[in-house]
Scaffold this motif. Sequence first.
Motif, PDB file in Angstrom:
ATOM      1  N   UNK B   2      58.583 -85.948  10.582  1.00 55.38           N
ATOM      2  CA  UNK B   2      58.691 -87.125   9.730  1.00 55.38           C
ATOM      3  C   UNK B   2      57.806 -88.236  10.272  1.00 55.38           C
ATOM      4  N   UNK B   6      56.468 -92.714   9.403  1.00 59.58           N
ATOM      5  CA  UNK B   6      56.927 -93.772  10.296  1.00 59.58           C
ATOM      6  C   UNK B   6      55.734 -94.477  10.945  1.00 59.58           C
ATOM      7  N   UNK B  64      62.374 -90.680  12.898  1.00 65.48           N
ATOM      8  CA  UNK B  64      62.645 -90.697  11.459  1.00 65.48           C
ATOM      9  C   UNK B  64      62.919 -92.104  10.938  1.00 65.48           C
ATOM     10  N   UNK B  66      61.863 -95.036   8.673  1.00 63.17           N
ATOM     11  CA  UNK B  66      62.943 -96.013   8.509  1.00 63.17           C
ATOM     12  C   UNK B  66      64.251 -95.436   7.967  1.00 63.17           C
ATOM     13  N   UNK B  67      64.401 -94.110   8.011  1.00 56.83           N
ATOM     14  CA  UNK B  67      65.698 -93.587   7.571  1.00 56.83           C
ATOM     15  C   UNK B  67      66.790 -93.964   8.559  1.00 56.83           C
ATOM     16  N   UNK B  68      66.398 -94.098   9.831  1.00 55.16           N
ATOM     17  CA  UNK B  68      67.352 -94.550  10.842  1.00 55.16           C
ATOM     18  C   UNK B  68      66.832 -95.797  11.544  1.00 55.16           C
ATOM     19  N   UNK B  96      74.013 -97.560  12.255  1.00 60.69           N
ATOM     20  CA  UNK B  96      73.899 -96.578  11.179  1.00 60.69           C
ATOM     21  C   UNK B  96      74.987 -96.861  10.153  1.00 60.69           C
ATOM     22  N   UNK B 111      72.408-100.855   8.615  1.00 64.38           N
ATOM     23  CA  UNK B 111      71.014-100.436   8.478  1.00 64.38           C
ATOM     24  C   UNK B 111      70.714 -99.864   7.095  1.00 64.38           C
ATOM     25  N   UNK B 112      69.585-100.272   6.537  1.00 64.69           N
ATOM     26  CA  UNK B 112      69.057 -99.707   5.295  1.00 64.69           C
ATOM     27  C   UNK B 112      67.565 -99.481   5.480  1.00 64.69           C
ATOM     28  N   UNK B 113      67.016 -98.443   4.837  1.00 68.77           N
ATOM     29  CA  UNK B 113      65.576 -98.180   5.015  1.00 68.77           C
ATOM     30  C   UNK B 113      64.675 -99.342   4.590  1.00 68.77           C
ATOM     31  N   UNK B 114      65.158-100.225   3.727  1.00 69.58           N
ATOM     32  CA  UNK B 114      64.278-101.326   3.295  1.00 69.58           C
ATOM     33  C   UNK B 114      64.123-102.418   4.357  1.00 69.58           C
TER      34      UNK B 114
END
Lengths: 269, 167
Positions: B2, B6, B64, B66-68, B96, B111-114
Amino acid sequence: MDNDRSHDNLKEQDYLKDMPNHEFDEAVNTMQSSIQDEIAASTDLLGDKLDISMLKNEYSADDVQYQKKIQNLEKRYSHVRKTRGDGNCFFRAFGFGYLEHMLSDKKDYPIFQENASNSFQKLMDLKYPSFTVEDFFENFISVVNSVKEGVSHTELLNTFREEGMSNYFVVYLRLITSCQLQSDSDFYQNFIDGGKTLVEFCKTEVEPMYLESDHIHIIALTSALGACVRVAYMDRGGDDLSFHDFPEDSQPTLHLLYRPGHYDVLYPR
Amino acid sequence: MATSAAVLLLRKQLAELQKHPVDGFSAGLVDEVNIFKWEILIIGPADSLYDGGYFKAHMTFPEDYPQRPPKLKFISDIWHPNVGKDGMVCISILHEPGDDKYGYEKAAERWLPVHTVETIMVSVISLLCDPNDESPANVDAAKEFREDKKKFKRHVAKCVRKSQEEL
């Protein structure tokens, strides 16, 4: 054996109880990600197309209820494509399944493409940070446009099997879903229980990755993109499968199989 | 695997922050070859006890992203209820998503990917102004903050001075 395990669990709980808050969070996260790593190692993000009869092997032969439901499934569907059970399965199954369908049947493409293109501005209208949203959108729309530009089936499959691209696509589908829920909040608010506001629901149940989808996610995503989806429900309730079309009374173009907590793609006969 | 997404997003953010700096902090890389580890210099907010201080912290991004979420760790000494004695920043925006275990953190702040480095730092800076002593990472600092403000202020002032000397 079972006793041993519950004893271990007890010890683990004791051990967690004495931790300061942030270390507790850390420990829970580590545990969760090791479970996710295990799932990741054992299944592809998106599997190969399998003969539908393969499903029989997943249940014992004397599981009469499921074996009968699978027989009925076989009458309608020829193949199934499995997705990884990482909480993103609905979005991944929908994303790949719908684009795959439009590779061979372009009829639904223009409306899908138009809704997809307009989604970015709608998110901007809701004051989402352009910086990150733009990044997700650009990836998303380039995959959507590749369908028109004649991407091959293998290339599309590879896109959804490559973790970075695939997850970016899922992030953006989640944003579209969230946007739709917020744009029509008077309607969707009625479906939300637990005392959350719609925005809280979006921030806690829709936008974060790896969280499972419910009816409300499917309703919102399909209406945002003008997509028609049929879900075949196979669970412990009732003697036969049940089906639900989103939106109701539509002609479904994508078929999904739901088993508790999980979605896979179905291919009609 | 991934990683490429990133890397691109992090490069873009770093370039943007260096071209258009944001008030309150500056950002660079710890080591030019590793885009996943940033050095952040946080300027103690004017209306807080940390005024005048320059605090160094490292922000480490997972593959990974901005998923985390990334992790944020102060390198400079800092005395704050929500920063562990090891320097780890404990703030809801870096947690998380998941069930709220303690009931007093608004889940919507997780946390959010944005989220971007900028939105994270805005939250961290506001935490410096307004510590949350209900979910402490440094129990002693939280106790002092609640029960002995004078001692707490002295403790913070010492960190501020030390950070100036180290600059």
